[in-house]
Design a protein around this motif. Structure first.
Motif, PDB file in Angstrom:
ATOM      1  N   HIS A 136      -5.230   7.070  -7.996  1.00 40.95           N
ATOM      2  CA  HIS A 136      -5.957   5.806  -8.172  1.00 40.95           C
ATOM      3  C   HIS A 136      -5.093   4.850  -8.984  1.00 40.95           C
ATOM      4  O   HIS A 136      -4.689   5.168 -10.110  1.00 40.95           O
ATOM      5  N   ARG A 173      -5.124  10.873  -0.676  1.00 42.93           N
ATOM      6  CA  ARG A 173      -5.745   9.565  -0.715  1.00 42.93           C
ATOM      7  C   ARG A 173      -5.111   8.734  -1.821  1.00 42.93           C
ATOM      8  O   ARG A 173      -4.719   9.255  -2.868  1.00 42.93           O
ATOM      9  N   SER A 175      -6.101   5.001  -3.826  1.00 39.04           N
ATOM     10  CA  SER A 175      -7.092   3.935  -3.967  1.00 39.04           C
ATOM     11  C   SER A 175      -6.613   2.920  -4.987  1.00 39.04           C
ATOM     12  O   SER A 175      -5.744   3.198  -5.816  1.00 39.04           O
ATOM     13  N   ILE A 196      -8.089   3.701   0.097  1.00 42.07           N
ATOM     14  CA  ILE A 196      -9.501   3.451  -0.180  1.00 42.07           C
ATOM     15  C   ILE A 196      -9.611   2.320  -1.206  1.00 42.07           C
ATOM     16  O   ILE A 196      -8.861   2.284  -2.179  1.00 42.07           O
ATOM     17  N   SER A 197     -10.554   1.412  -0.996  1.00 39.00           N
ATOM     18  CA  SER A 197     -10.873   0.416  -2.017  1.00 39.00           C
ATOM     19  C   SER A 197     -11.876   1.028  -2.989  1.00 39.00           C
ATOM     20  O   SER A 197     -12.936   1.493  -2.586  1.00 39.00           O
TER      21      SER A 197
END
Length: 409
Positions: A136, A173, A175, A196-197
């Protein structure tokens, strides 16, 4: 799910990444997930390990979350090189704690950038134990370090960015917190299906427009008819805080006495800001206030000030914006319309005005304009609150993230 959060900042830190990661870990524990956190000792934004902790390995329980704290080196005056050593100390010293999670076997290893230095160990560990890995990005620290001059060896940039792109592609992933930052991940070669937002949020039940005058006015001796221009949050290098001192000087020189600046926060940039405001009668300084009083503090403002440097545009998205919007007060940001911050403030949320970065004359004129227009301030504040309720609610955002985690598993 067994979720391992891994990052240098965590509760009880009151600003930035530590605040959001702490709230997220607590929320997932409340939903019945098994949550562990590997983090550092609390040190930010004061750049000093909290007096309640020894700089050593510590294990503690907090709100049904198991926290493993790692020692690290914290410079009193962080510079580019010192920051790198600081981040490296945590990345290296946290590896033994990470390896101790082997027998627990998490389902997801979630790591936040900064620091990206933790990413190699995180993604390797996840692959070894059969967990999914999630990166993230709160700040693109590599871009920011070079663009803002924190790292001056420009010849290193190509190599470092190549390493960054390769590392990001290793995660299941990736984000980030804004549309422009998501696009930047795509530009770095990350497969669109992996991105991913995951925006920052606000607890709209904890921060609400005040029905009465904020008690801070009486405590600070500010009259009810004085316009308060408030900056609250970390006082670091990415904010471009020098414009605040310049703006306060301009307004005082104009002889305007009904505008009071309140600068609330701590960090490496506070000393310079205080020096720039020396002798100004229209400026008050506060330390960071308790989280329980955040709603009262934000409700003190008639105008929220949100400075941002030109070279930080779209590499970071100010986390303090969410609280400003929830408070139902006008926002004045330094940004251009083509940036994410400028777009949100001026067009999407319609919660205030933007002025060109580093243009203190424009900021001063905007403050004066808003101070004389209570109707516009009311409309901007109401728009911001509605935007927070519809787009930034904590439970809505974290529920969607929970669903994203389930899908990746």
């Amino acid at each position: 799910m067994k979720i391992l959060f891994y990052g240098i900042n965590f509760a009880p830190e009151l600003t930035g990444i530590g605040k959001y990661t702490g709230e997220m870990a607590q929320w997932f524990a409340e939903q019945g997930h098994d949550v562990r956190v590997i983090t550092a000792l609390p040190y930010y934004p004061a750049w000093k390990v909290s007096e309640n902790y020894k700089n050593a390995y510590v294990t503690e329980q907090w709100k049904d979350v198991t926290i493993y704290r790692t020692p690290l080196w914290v410079p009193e005056q962080p510079s580019g090189l010192k920051r790198l050593i600081h981040l490296a100390s945590f990345a290296f010293l946290s590896i033994p704690t990470l390896l101790k999670q082997w027998s627990w076997k998490p389902d997801v290893v979630w790591v936040v950038e900064p620091p990206l230095m933790c990413a190699p160990a995180a993604v390797t560990f996840a692959k070894m134990v059969g967990a999914k890995s999630w990166l993230h990005v709160q700040d693109y620290e590599v871009n920011a370090a070079f663009d803002m001059g924190l790292i001056k060896a420009k010849w290193l940039r190509g190599f470092v960015e190549s390493c960054e792109r390769w590392l990001m592609r290793c995660f299941d992933r990736v984000s980030s917190i804004s549309g422009q930052m998501v696009k930047l991940a795509q530009q770095k070669g990350i497969d669109k299906s992996k991105i991913i937002s995951f925006p920052n949020w606000v607890d709209i039940s904890a921060i609400e427009p005040l029905n009465d005058i904020s008690p801070y006015r009486a405590e600070l001796g500010i009259s009810e008819d004085t316009i308060v221009a408030l900056y609250s949050g970390n006082m670091g290098g990415k904010q471009g805080l020098e414009i605040l001192a310049e703006t306060a000087q301009i307004i005082e020189q104009k002889g305007i006495v009904n505008i009071q600046f309140v600068f609330c926060g701590n960090g490496a940039g506070r000393a310079n800001l205080e020096a720039g405001c020396a002798g100004l009668k229209n400026v008050l300084f506060l330390d960071l206030q308790p989280f329980e009083r955040l709603g009262e503090l934000l409700g003190l403002a008639d105008i929220h000030l949100l400075p941002q440097r030109t070279d930080a545009a779209d590499l970071v998205m100010p986390s303090k914006l969410t609280g400003m919007l929830a408070s139902g007060k006008t926002v004045l940001a330094t940004a251009t319309i083509d940036t994410e911050l400028g777009h949100v403030v001026a067009e999407e949320a319609k919660c205030g005005l933007i002025v060109a970065p580093e243009e203190s004359d424009e900021m001063a004129e905007a403050i004066i304009k808003l101070s004389n227009d209570s109707d516009s301030r009311f409309i901007f504040g109401n728009n911001g609150r509605q935007y927070a309720e519809s787009k930034l609610d904590k439970n809505t955002i974290l529920r969607k993230f929970e669903q994203d985690l389930v899908r990746v598993l």
